[in-house]
Design a protein around this motif. Sequence first.
Motif, short mmCIF file in Angstrom:
data_model
loop_
_atom_site.label_atom_id
_atom_site.label_comp_id
_atom_site.label_asym_id
_atom_site.label_seq_id
_atom_site.Cartn_x
_atom_site.Cartn_y
_atom_site.Cartn_z
N GLU A 73 0.75 -1.16 -0.09
CA GLU A 73 -0.02 -0.06 -0.12
C GLU A 73 1.04 1.37 -0.02
N PHE A 74 1.84 1.26 0.81
CA PHE A 74 2.76 2.29 0.84
C PHE A 74 3.82 2.74 -0.07
N GLN A 81 3.39 10.48 -3.55
CA GLN A 81 3.50 11.67 -2.76
C GLN A 81 4.94 12.31 -2.93
N VAL A 82 6.07 11.67 -3.31
CA VAL A 82 7.17 12.53 -3.59
C VAL A 82 7.28 13.14 -4.87
N GLY A 83 6.99 12.62 -5.64
CA GLY A 83 6.96 13.05 -7.07
C GLY A 83 5.84 13.94 -7.75
N LYS A 84 6.07 15.07 -8.41
CA LYS A 84 4.88 15.67 -8.96
C LYS A 84 4.45 15.25 -10.36
N LYS A 85 3.44 15.26 -10.63
CA LYS A 85 2.82 14.95 -12.12
C LYS A 85 3.21 16.20 -12.95
N GLU A 86 3.30 17.48 -12.70
CA GLU A 86 3.70 18.40 -13.71
C GLU A 86 4.87 19.03 -13.39
N GLY A 87 5.65 19.51 -14.37
CA GLY A 87 6.92 20.30 -14.12
C GLY A 87 7.88 19.38 -13.52
N ALA A 88 8.92 19.99 -12.60
CA ALA A 88 10.00 19.22 -12.14
C ALA A 88 9.28 18.07 -11.46
N THR A 143 11.04 0.90 13.33
CA THR A 143 9.87 0.35 12.61
C THR A 143 8.79 1.28 11.99
N PRO A 144 9.46 2.21 11.25
CA PRO A 144 8.45 2.95 10.36
C PRO A 144 7.67 2.32 9.36
N LEU A 145 6.31 2.20 9.23
CA LEU A 145 5.42 1.35 8.42
C LEU A 145 5.27 0.05 9.13
N SER A 146 6.16 -0.48 9.70
CA SER A 146 5.81 -1.84 10.20
C SER A 146 5.09 -1.56 11.57
N VAL A 147 5.25 -0.62 12.43
CA VAL A 147 4.17 -0.11 13.58
C VAL A 147 3.73 1.10 13.20
N ALA A 148 2.45 1.27 13.48
CA ALA A 148 1.65 2.64 13.36
C ALA A 148 1.08 2.98 14.79
N PRO A 149 2.28 3.69 15.40
CA PRO A 149 1.83 4.10 16.70
C PRO A 149 0.47 4.95 17.00
N PRO A 164 9.11 1.63 1.55
CA PRO A 164 8.30 0.43 1.76
C PRO A 164 9.13 -0.81 1.14
N LEU A 165 9.68 -0.61 -0.05
CA LEU A 165 10.16 -1.67 -0.59
C LEU A 165 11.47 -2.29 0.10
N ARG A 166 12.21 -1.42 0.88
CA ARG A 166 13.49 -1.68 1.76
C ARG A 166 12.95 -2.48 2.83
N MET A 167 12.00 -1.89 3.55
CA MET A 167 11.47 -2.50 4.77
C MET A 167 10.94 -3.88 4.55
#
Length: 412
Positions: free
Chosen positions: A6-7, A14-21, A184-190, A281-284
């Motif tokens: 999902e992430f 979220q990181v990349g923009k669809k227009e311009g840079a 534990t980012p993504l693994s745990v959702a505090p 997410p891929l690395r985790m």
Amino acid sequence: MNRFEEFTTHMVQQVGKKEGAISPAIVNSASFGYGNSETGEGIFEGSVKKPLYARMGNPTSSQLEQILASMDGGVGAVAASSGMGATAMATLSLLRAGDEVISIGGLFGGTYSYFTETLTRFGITTHFFDVDALDAIEETINTATKILFLESVGNPNMRLPDISRIAEIANRHGVVLIVDNTITPLSVAPIALGADIVVYSTTKIITGNASALGGAVIFRAISEGEDKFKSDRYHDIHPFIKKMGSMALIANAKKRALRDFGMSANGFGSYLTMLGLETLPLRMDRIVTSVETVAKALNEKGLNVNHPCLPHHPHHERYLNQFSNGCGTLLTIDMGTKERAFNFLNRLKLITITANIGDSRTLGLHMASTIYRDFDESTREFLGITPGLIRISIGLESAEAIVNDFLDAANI
Ligand SMILES: *Cc1c(COP(=O)(O)O)cnc(C)c1O
């Protein structure tokens, strides 16, 4: 769809923009022109949403903050200069002299000395407990208790907290729960488990390649109805609740920590951290599987491995039931003595010997001679630091290659 799947979609979108840079813009300016005095007044007042001055926020860091807030279901986030900066921001923005903190599990060496050596100088007392000492924790809570501080995974003792139960205690007593979720980012959702504030060192797996020191604090929204922050215990926050409503904790942290202490993130670091987030997410996903493979293989060959995926670990059941997305990149090996630990580490070909964790590369470190060298015997015992203890942070290399390297070095 599992959480990592999902992430993966969420992060790249979220990181990349669809227009311009497509790649985020790096804003490197320390100050920002207001154009006219009216706008300047509006910016300072908060009615105009434009950059004020880099200590108070940076547009590149703002994008990072939005992504991190959405990752954890917070109402907002504040990026910091480092993980320790984030811990200091989360705690100092709530504490005053005479207050008490209850620290549970862990504990990262810097956080431990921050509580025991630095905060004590300002009249703030911290009580330390093991993750399973729930009765003692509850008995220690009193009217001066402002914060329950918890690490999502004991580093390096590998003990796992029952986060929902601890959150239930915090909420029942109206005390704030801060979770250091660095490992534990993504693994745990505090926040979903009942915590109020999440702290990250983004230096570790979030960036993931040693390119940027950074941190972040994610805050939950203040509720419109009843909320523990509206109790007398947190009266310092009340003016912010009045003015900012659900966003009060962000405004408070920015005023108290960024404006007054200056633990602010920089645009270039935030840019590098976002590049890391794209592949987090891929690395985790890969590493939490590799850690289990390596821990099980080395344990089978007779090395003294500590990881909760192993059936003899005291929190094995909790690992299976509550940590279905793994518990991060770490495992430890006890080599018995410092000499054997040094020999082993020096013979390993794949690992990099360093104090970092959560990197693309597998990292290793002898604990007692480095991070915990200044701690006395009883503190080391509490933190689980034995003379031969090595901490390993598994990287992206093939699990098989890592196992083979370890077996070669151990002469097995
Ligand atoms: C590294 C670390 C920190 C401190 O982060 P820095 O970015 O080095 O300041 C805090 N908590 C945990 C669990 C860590 O591993």
